[in-house]
Design a protein around this motif. Sequence first.
Motif, PDB file in Angstrom:
ATOM      1  N   LEU A 231       0.831  -1.204   0.000  1.00  0.00           N
ATOM      2  CA  LEU A 231       0.000   0.000   0.000  1.00  0.00           C
ATOM      3  C   LEU A 231       0.865   1.253   0.000  1.00  0.00           C
ATOM      4  O   LEU A 231       1.871   1.324   0.709  1.00  0.00           O
ATOM      5  CB  LEU A 231      -0.888   0.040   1.249  1.00  0.00           C
ATOM      6  N   LEU A 232       0.441   2.233  -0.771  1.00  0.00           N
ATOM      7  CA  LEU A 232       0.960   3.591  -0.658  1.00  0.00           C
ATOM      8  C   LEU A 232      -0.178   4.458  -0.148  1.00  0.00           C
ATOM      9  O   LEU A 232      -1.255   4.492  -0.751  1.00  0.00           O
ATOM     10  CB  LEU A 232       1.455   4.123  -1.999  1.00  0.00           C
ATOM     11  N   ILE A 233       0.044   5.126   0.971  1.00  0.00           N
ATOM     12  CA  ILE A 233      -0.951   6.036   1.540  1.00  0.00           C
ATOM     13  C   ILE A 233      -0.349   7.438   1.509  1.00  0.00           C
ATOM     14  O   ILE A 233       0.687   7.686   2.120  1.00  0.00           O
ATOM     15  CB  ILE A 233      -1.307   5.651   2.981  1.00  0.00           C
ATOM     16  N   GLN A 234      -0.988   8.325   0.781  1.00  0.00           N
ATOM     17  CA  GLN A 234      -0.545   9.710   0.733  1.00  0.00           C
ATOM     18  C   GLN A 234      -1.519  10.573   1.523  1.00  0.00           C
ATOM     19  O   GLN A 234      -2.699  10.667   1.183  1.00  0.00           O
ATOM     20  CB  GLN A 234      -0.442  10.198  -0.713  1.00  0.00           C
ATOM     21  N   GLY A 247      -3.425   6.133  11.002  1.00  0.00           N
ATOM     22  CA  GLY A 247      -3.959   4.938  11.643  1.00  0.00           C
ATOM     23  C   GLY A 247      -3.935   3.740  10.721  1.00  0.00           C
ATOM     24  O   GLY A 247      -3.590   2.619  11.139  1.00  0.00           O
ATOM     25  N   LEU A 248      -4.303   3.951   9.465  1.00  0.00           N
ATOM     26  CA  LEU A 248      -4.265   2.861   8.488  1.00  0.00           C
ATOM     27  C   LEU A 248      -2.853   2.326   8.323  1.00  0.00           C
ATOM     28  O   LEU A 248      -2.636   1.110   8.272  1.00  0.00           O
ATOM     29  CB  LEU A 248      -4.764   3.357   7.136  1.00  0.00           C
ATOM     30  N   ALA A 249      -1.896   3.242   8.216  1.00  0.00           N
ATOM     31  CA  ALA A 249      -0.514   2.817   8.030  1.00  0.00           C
ATOM     32  C   ALA A 249      -0.039   1.956   9.193  1.00  0.00           C
ATOM     33  O   ALA A 249       0.633   0.932   8.993  1.00  0.00           O
ATOM     34  CB  ALA A 249       0.385   4.036   7.861  1.00  0.00           C
ATOM     35  N   GLN A 250      -0.398   2.342  10.401  1.00  0.00           N
ATOM     36  CA  GLN A 250       0.023   1.566  11.564  1.00  0.00           C
ATOM     37  C   GLN A 250      -0.653   0.205  11.596  1.00  0.00           C
ATOM     38  O   GLN A 250      -0.003  -0.815  11.873  1.00  0.00           O
ATOM     39  CB  GLN A 250      -0.292   2.332  12.851  1.00  0.00           C
ATOM     40  N   ARG A 251      -1.945   0.157  11.285  1.00  0.00           N
ATOM     41  CA  ARG A 251      -2.660  -1.125  11.285  1.00  0.00           C
ATOM     42  C   ARG A 251      -2.125  -2.039  10.187  1.00  0.00           C
ATOM     43  O   ARG A 251      -2.024  -3.257  10.371  1.00  0.00           O
ATOM     44  CB  ARG A 251      -4.156  -0.905  11.127  1.00  0.00           C
ATOM     45  N   GLY A 256       1.444  -6.906   9.005  1.00  0.00           N
ATOM     46  CA  GLY A 256       2.456  -7.479   8.138  1.00  0.00           C
ATOM     47  C   GLY A 256       2.366  -7.042   6.686  1.00  0.00           C
ATOM     48  O   GLY A 256       2.984  -7.659   5.809  1.00  0.00           O
ATOM     49  N   VAL A 257       1.625  -5.976   6.427  1.00  0.00           N
ATOM     50  CA  VAL A 257       1.490  -5.451   5.065  1.00  0.00           C
ATOM     51  C   VAL A 257       2.622  -4.468   4.788  1.00  0.00           C
ATOM     52  O   VAL A 257       2.972  -3.651   5.657  1.00  0.00           O
ATOM     53  CB  VAL A 257       0.119  -4.752   4.888  1.00  0.00           C
ATOM     54  N   ALA A 258       3.183  -4.535   3.609  1.00  0.00           N
ATOM     55  CA  ALA A 258       4.205  -3.567   3.204  1.00  0.00           C
ATOM     56  C   ALA A 258       3.504  -2.243   2.905  1.00  0.00           C
ATOM     57  O   ALA A 258       2.749  -2.141   1.934  1.00  0.00           O
ATOM     58  CB  ALA A 258       4.942  -4.065   1.968  1.00  0.00           C
ATOM     59  N   VAL A 259       3.741  -1.258   3.732  1.00  0.00           N
ATOM     60  CA  VAL A 259       3.017   0.001   3.601  1.00  0.00           C
ATOM     61  C   VAL A 259       3.988   1.178   3.577  1.00  0.00           C
ATOM     62  O   VAL A 259       4.973   1.203   4.322  1.00  0.00           O
ATOM     63  CB  VAL A 259       1.985   0.173   4.745  1.00  0.00           C
ATOM     64  N   THR A 260       3.717   2.121   2.706  1.00  0.00           N
ATOM     65  CA  THR A 260       4.473   3.364   2.626  1.00  0.00           C
ATOM     66  C   THR A 260       3.524   4.512   2.928  1.00  0.00           C
ATOM     67  O   THR A 260       2.499   4.675   2.250  1.00  0.00           O
ATOM     68  CB  THR A 260       5.083   3.559   1.220  1.00  0.00           C
ATOM     69  N   LEU A 261       3.850   5.297   3.954  1.00  0.00           N
ATOM     70  CA  LEU A 261       3.045   6.465   4.317  1.00  0.00           C
ATOM     71  C   LEU A 261       3.825   7.727   3.985  1.00  0.00           C
ATOM     72  O   LEU A 261       4.966   7.897   4.410  1.00  0.00           O
ATOM     73  CB  LEU A 261       2.705   6.447   5.807  1.00  0.00           C
ATOM     74  N   GLU A 262       3.190   8.614   3.217  1.00  0.00           N
ATOM     75  CA  GLU A 262       3.760   9.923   2.917  1.00  0.00           C
ATOM     76  C   GLU A 262       2.807  10.994   3.434  1.00  0.00           C
ATOM     77  O   GLU A 262       1.624  10.996   3.062  1.00  0.00           O
ATOM     78  CB  GLU A 262       3.944  10.116   1.408  1.00  0.00           C
ATOM     79  N   VAL A 263       3.295  11.868   4.289  1.00  0.00           N
ATOM     80  CA  VAL A 263       2.483  12.981   4.789  1.00  0.00           C
ATOM     81  C   VAL A 263       3.000  14.258   4.137  1.00  0.00           C
ATOM     82  O   VAL A 263       4.138  14.669   4.380  1.00  0.00           O
ATOM     83  CB  VAL A 263       2.545  13.089   6.324  1.00  0.00           C
ATOM     84  N   TRP A 264       2.182  14.870   3.318  1.00  0.00           N
ATOM     85  CA  TRP A 264       2.544  16.081   2.594  1.00  0.00           C
ATOM     86  C   TRP A 264       2.125  17.280   3.436  1.00  0.00           C
ATOM     87  O   TRP A 264       0.947  17.643   3.498  1.00  0.00           O
ATOM     88  CB  TRP A 264       1.877  16.080   1.212  1.00  0.00           C
TER      89      TRP A 264
END
Length: 307
Positions: A231-234, A247-251, A256-264
Motif C-alpha cells: 500500500l501507498l498512503i498519501q 492509523g491505516l498505516a500503523q494497522r 504485516g502489510v508492506a506500507v508506505t506512508l507519505e504525509v505532505w
Amino acid sequence: MASVQSVLQKLKLKYNKPFTAPSVPLEKLRAMQEDAAERIPLPKDVRTQTVVAGGVDAEWVHPHEAPKEKVLMYLHGGAYVMGSCNTHRALAAQIARACGMRALVLDYRLAPEHPCPAAIHDSVAAYRWLLHNGIQPGDLVIAGDSAGGGLALATLLSLRDSGEPMPAAAVCITPWADLTGMAESVKTRAKADPCLWPDHFSFAGHYAGAHDRCDPLLSPLYADLSGLPPLLIQAAGDHILLSDSTGLAQRAKDAGVAVTLEVWQGMWHAFHLHAPQLPEARSAIEAIGSFVGRQLETRGLGARACL
C-alpha cells in the motif's frame, strides 16, 4: 516550504469553503463539482472510451504510450455521494501516465440513492471483469482518493475474503477510512483544513444507512488488513482525515502489510486534483508513479522466478 501556488490555492479554498458546506443541497454540490470538472483540460496525449465493466459504467483513460495489459483501476472521491468519471478523468489520466498504465475509471453507484454496499459490489464486479478479460493480477493496481481510497481498501478486503487474487498494489490518496468522525485529527486539524468541516461526516449517514459505521467495509481503519498487497498512503498535513491515513498505516504495518506512508505537510484533502498547476501535486503524482513502477517490477520478477 510551501509553494506560492499552494498558498494561493489554499486561500481560494478557504474563501469557497462555505459554498461547499454539507448544508448546501446535495444536487447543487454535485452540479458544482461536475461544472468545475468541465474546465479542467485532459492531457492531449490521452484518449478516452466509455465501457461497461461487469455491469458498471466506466471509462478507459489511456495515455498514448501506455500498454493495454497494465491497468490502474481508479475509484473517484466525493464522500460516496458525489463524483464521476467526469470529475476525476483528468486526475486519473495524470496518475495513469505517471504509472505507465491505462486507467479504468468507475462510475460506481452513489448514495443516498444506492447506499453501502452498492459501491463495493460495483468495484468488485469491475475488478472481476478485468480478470475475465485477460488482465493479470500482477499487472493491476487499485487506486482512489478520499472515499475512493476507502473504497479501494474495502474492495481489497472483499477480494481477500472471497479468495480472489490480489492486485500488485494499491494507492490511497488522502483516504476516508473512518466514517465515525471520532478520529483525533477531526478536532486538531479542523481550523487548518481549508476544504472540509467536521460536519462533512453527515455524508457518512447517506452511505452507511443502517450499517454500523465501524463495519470494516465502511471504515477500513477497523479492519484486519492482513493479506493485502503493498500500500501507498498519501496523506495531507492540514486535513481532518490525517488520522485516517496514519492509523491505516500503523494497522497495515501491524498486520504485516508492506506500507508506505507519505504525509505532505501544508497540503489538504485530495490536493492532487490541483495538478498540474500545483507543484506539490505534481510531485505526489510522480511519487505514485515511482511506487507503482517498483511494485510492478517486483511482481514481474517474482513471476519470472517461478517459471
